[in-house]
Design a protein around this motif. Sequence first.
Motif, short mmCIF file in Angstrom:
data_model
loop_
_atom_site.label_atom_id
_atom_site.label_comp_id
_atom_site.label_asym_id
_atom_site.label_seq_id
_atom_site.Cartn_x
_atom_site.Cartn_y
_atom_site.Cartn_z
N VAL A 9 63.39 48.30 55.88
CA VAL A 9 63.93 47.74 57.11
C VAL A 9 65.09 46.83 56.73
N ARG A 10 66.22 47.02 57.41
CA ARG A 10 67.41 46.21 57.11
C ARG A 10 67.93 45.57 58.39
N TYR A 11 68.47 44.38 58.22
CA TYR A 11 69.21 43.71 59.29
C TYR A 11 70.63 43.52 58.76
N GLY A 12 71.52 44.43 59.11
CA GLY A 12 72.85 44.40 58.51
C GLY A 12 72.73 44.65 57.02
N GLY A 13 73.28 43.73 56.23
CA GLY A 13 73.20 43.88 54.79
C GLY A 13 71.96 43.28 54.16
N ILE A 14 71.08 42.71 54.99
CA ILE A 14 69.87 42.05 54.47
C ILE A 14 68.71 43.03 54.50
N VAL A 15 68.06 43.20 53.36
CA VAL A 15 66.88 44.06 53.26
C VAL A 15 65.64 43.20 53.49
N ALA A 16 64.92 43.46 54.61
CA ALA A 16 63.74 42.68 54.94
C ALA A 16 62.47 43.31 54.39
N ASN A 36 56.29 32.79 54.84
CA ASN A 36 57.31 33.04 55.84
C ASN A 36 58.52 33.70 55.18
N GLY A 37 59.01 34.78 55.79
CA GLY A 37 60.15 35.50 55.22
C GLY A 37 59.78 36.58 54.24
N ALA A 38 58.48 36.85 54.07
CA ALA A 38 58.05 37.87 53.11
C ALA A 38 58.31 39.28 53.61
N GLY A 39 58.52 39.45 54.93
CA GLY A 39 58.75 40.78 55.49
C GLY A 39 57.61 41.30 56.34
N ALA A 54 65.12 51.91 58.20
CA ALA A 54 66.32 52.36 57.51
C ALA A 54 66.00 53.53 56.59
N ALA A 55 64.76 53.58 56.14
CA ALA A 55 64.29 54.67 55.28
C ALA A 55 62.77 54.69 55.32
N GLY A 56 62.18 55.80 54.91
CA GLY A 56 60.73 55.89 54.88
C GLY A 56 60.16 56.45 56.17
N THR A 57 58.83 56.57 56.19
CA THR A 57 58.15 57.17 57.34
C THR A 57 56.96 56.31 57.78
N ILE A 58 56.68 56.39 59.08
CA ILE A 58 55.49 55.75 59.66
C ILE A 58 54.77 56.83 60.47
N ALA A 59 53.49 57.02 60.20
CA ALA A 59 52.70 58.02 60.92
C ALA A 59 51.46 57.36 61.49
N PHE A 60 51.11 57.73 62.73
CA PHE A 60 49.93 57.23 63.42
C PHE A 60 49.07 58.42 63.81
N GLU A 61 47.84 58.44 63.31
CA GLU A 61 46.92 59.56 63.52
C GLU A 61 47.56 60.89 63.14
N GLY A 62 48.30 60.86 62.03
CA GLY A 62 48.91 62.07 61.50
C GLY A 62 50.20 62.47 62.16
#
Length: 230
Positions: A9-16, A36-39, A54-62
Motif C-alpha cells: 500500500v502506497r500513499y504517493g511516494g510513501i510505502v505504508a 503507531n505508523g507500523a502499517g 499498489a501490489a499483491g492480492t486480497i481474497a475473501f472466502e476464496g
Amino acid sequence: MLRIDNLCVRYGGIVAVRDVSLEVHASETVLLVGANGAGKSSLINAVIGMVPAAAGTIAFEGRSLDNVACAMRARAGIGYSPEGRRVFPSLSVRENVLAGAIGAGIADKRERYDWLCGAFPLLAERARQPAGQLSGGQQQIVALARAMSAFPKLLLLDEPFLGLAPVWIDRISDAVRQMQGRGTTILMTEQMARPALRLADRAYVMRGGEIRRSGSADEIRAAALADEYL
C-alpha cells in the motif's frame, strides 16, 4: 477465510505496507500488533477497500477483492469498526447501531438489536440518548455494536482499546468475547498488545510496514518480554 499475499500500500511516494502476507481462518481471532505508523490501519483499509493495493492480492472466502467496491465487500460479510470511536453524534444509540444492519428488514433489525442489547446492556440503557453525549468507552461499545449489527462473517477491529481506561478495555474485551461466541472471525489491530493477546489465537507483529514476527498468541506474548513492540 481471509488471505493476503504480498500486499503493498502506497500513499504517493510513501510505502505504508510492504510485501505483507497473512491468513485468517474461519472462527479465528488474529491480532496485528505494532506501534503507531507500523502499517496496521493501512492494511485494514486495503481489506475494506478504502485504499487501493499498489501490489499483491486480497481474497475473501476464496474470491479476489480486486475491483470490489467497499459497499459490496460489506454485503459479502466484512464488518468494520474504525479507530477512534467514530459514531454519529446527533443520532441516538439505537440509530447508530442499526445503521450497520445493511439490508435487514424491520423484524430482523429488531431481533438483532435485542441480541446486541443482551450482549451489551449499555445499548438498552442508553438507546434513545444521542451517541455524542456518551463517554469514550461507551462510544466504542456503540461503534462495535454497529459493526456487529450486520452479523458479519469477518469483523475488522481497528485499535479498539485506543485511549481507553482499563475498565473500558475490560468491557470491550467482554464484547469481543461475545462476538467470538457467535463464531465470528476477527482481525484486530492494536498497540496495546497485552490485553489484545488475551483475546487472540494468533498474532502478527508489524513494524515499518512489514511483518517482523508471527506465531501463536502465547509465542508472541513470550517473545514480548525481550522486545520493544509491547
